[in-house]
Enzyme design. Structure first.
Site, PDB file in Angstrom:
ATOM      1  N   CYS A 138      38.587  36.710  33.815  1.00 45.91           N
ATOM      2  CA  CYS A 138      37.568  36.564  34.918  1.00 45.91           C
ATOM      3  C   CYS A 138      37.280  35.291  35.430  1.00 45.91           C
ATOM      4  O   CYS A 138      36.902  34.730  34.373  1.00 45.91           O
ATOM      5  CB  CYS A 138      36.524  37.646  34.794  1.00 45.91           C
ATOM      6  SG  CYS A 138      35.367  37.640  35.939  1.00 45.91           S
ATOM      7  N   HIS A 177      38.930  46.273  38.127  1.00 48.72           N
ATOM      8  CA  HIS A 177      38.132  45.072  37.482  1.00 48.72           C
ATOM      9  C   HIS A 177      37.199  44.621  38.723  1.00 48.72           C
ATOM     10  O   HIS A 177      36.191  44.297  38.635  1.00 48.72           O
ATOM     11  CB  HIS A 177      39.215  43.866  36.912  1.00 48.72           C
ATOM     12  CG  HIS A 177      38.390  42.701  36.801  1.00 48.72           C
ATOM     13  ND1 HIS A 177      38.551  42.281  35.450  1.00 48.72           N
ATOM     14  CD2 HIS A 177      37.833  41.725  37.300  1.00 48.72           C
ATOM     15  CE1 HIS A 177      37.573  41.198  35.285  1.00 48.72           C
ATOM     16  NE2 HIS A 177      37.356  40.682  36.768  1.00 48.72           N
ATOM     17  N   GLU A 178      37.825  44.348  39.806  1.00 46.91           N
ATOM     18  CA  GLU A 178      37.101  43.643  41.021  1.00 46.91           C
ATOM     19  C   GLU A 178      36.124  44.719  41.559  1.00 46.91           C
ATOM     20  O   GLU A 178      35.137  44.433  41.966  1.00 46.91           O
ATOM     21  CB  GLU A 178      38.165  43.430  42.169  1.00 46.91           C
ATOM     22  CG  GLU A 178      39.195  42.356  41.814  1.00 46.91           C
ATOM     23  CD  GLU A 178      38.547  41.150  41.129  1.00 46.91           C
ATOM     24  OE1 GLU A 178      37.371  40.939  41.498  1.00 46.91           O
ATOM     25  OE2 GLU A 178      39.271  40.519  40.069  1.00 46.91           O
ATOM     26  N   HIS A 224      32.723  44.615  39.767  1.00 46.53           N
ATOM     27  CA  HIS A 224      31.913  43.399  40.232  1.00 46.53           C
ATOM     28  C   HIS A 224      30.950  43.924  41.283  1.00 46.53           C
ATOM     29  O   HIS A 224      29.790  43.588  41.297  1.00 46.53           O
ATOM     30  CB  HIS A 224      32.708  42.205  40.602  1.00 46.53           C
ATOM     31  CG  HIS A 224      33.429  41.471  40.021  1.00 46.53           C
ATOM     32  ND1 HIS A 224      32.846  40.448  38.854  1.00 46.53           N
ATOM     33  CD2 HIS A 224      34.359  41.008  39.374  1.00 46.53           C
ATOM     34  CE1 HIS A 224      33.476  40.140  38.104  1.00 46.53           C
ATOM     35  NE2 HIS A 224      34.604  40.295  38.376  1.00 46.53           N
TER      36      HIS A 224
HETATM   37 NI    NI Z   1      36.368  39.276  37.524  1.00 40.02          NI
END
Ligand code: NI
Length: 166
Positions: free
Chosen positions: A96, A138-139, A142
């Site tokens: 990341c 994953h995104e 966030h």
């Molecule tokens: Ni990330």
């Protein structure tokens, strides 16, 4: 166009939950251009989310097309994305831009279904699997103030120091 600066762990702002986008307009599209440029400026930049540059709106970009021989949809701009279905589970290594010194092994769904708005504000849906599905999950984390670090089963066994960021 402009490169935006990336918040890095342990910046508390990375824990903030982002707000839905209300209006997909030229101002948003200009921000997305900068966000994408920032993503592509980073090593291995296959994804980025707006909160990583301190803008707490539900926008993420994923593009895993540089990775050979995988199923993928090319450049994806995901506005107000929502995963509606998860199937299977697999462990995989993640990095990341907000955690530049480490990678980690994270369990993710192997296949997902997703609804989102595109850059024109049109509703879209897609099915994604494997590496791309991992990058999307994953995104989207966030946007909810989560980092891959929060998903490690064991920091002792699943966290790896990067020697060289590549
Ligand atoms: Ni990330």
């Amino acid at each position: 166009m402009a490169l935006l600066s990336i918040l890095t762990y342990p910046d508390e702002r990375l824990k903030q939950v982002s707000e839905d986008v209300e209006l997909v307009d030229d101002e948003l599209r200009a921000f997305i251009i900068d966000l994408e440029e920032t993503m592509r400026s980073g090593p291995g930049g296959v994804g980025i989310a707006a909160p990583q540059v301190g803008k707490f709106i539900r926008v993420a970009i994923v593009d895993v097309s540089a990775k050979p021989k995988i199923e993928q949809h090319g450049r994806l701009v995901l506005i107000n994305p929502e995963i509606t279905k998860w199937d299977g589970m697999k462990v995989g290594r993640e990095g990341c831009m907000s955690v530049p010194d480490f990678t980690g092994n994270v369990i993710r769904a192997e296949q997902i279904k997703l609804n989102y708005l595109d850059e024109q504000g049109e509703s879209q849906s897609l099915e994604s699997s494997g590496y791309e599905a991992r990058a999307i999950q994953h995104e989207l984390d966030h946007l909810d103030g989560m980092l891959f670090l929060d998903r490690l089963v064991s920091r002792r066994n699943d966290l790896f120091k990067r020697k060289v960021y590549k």
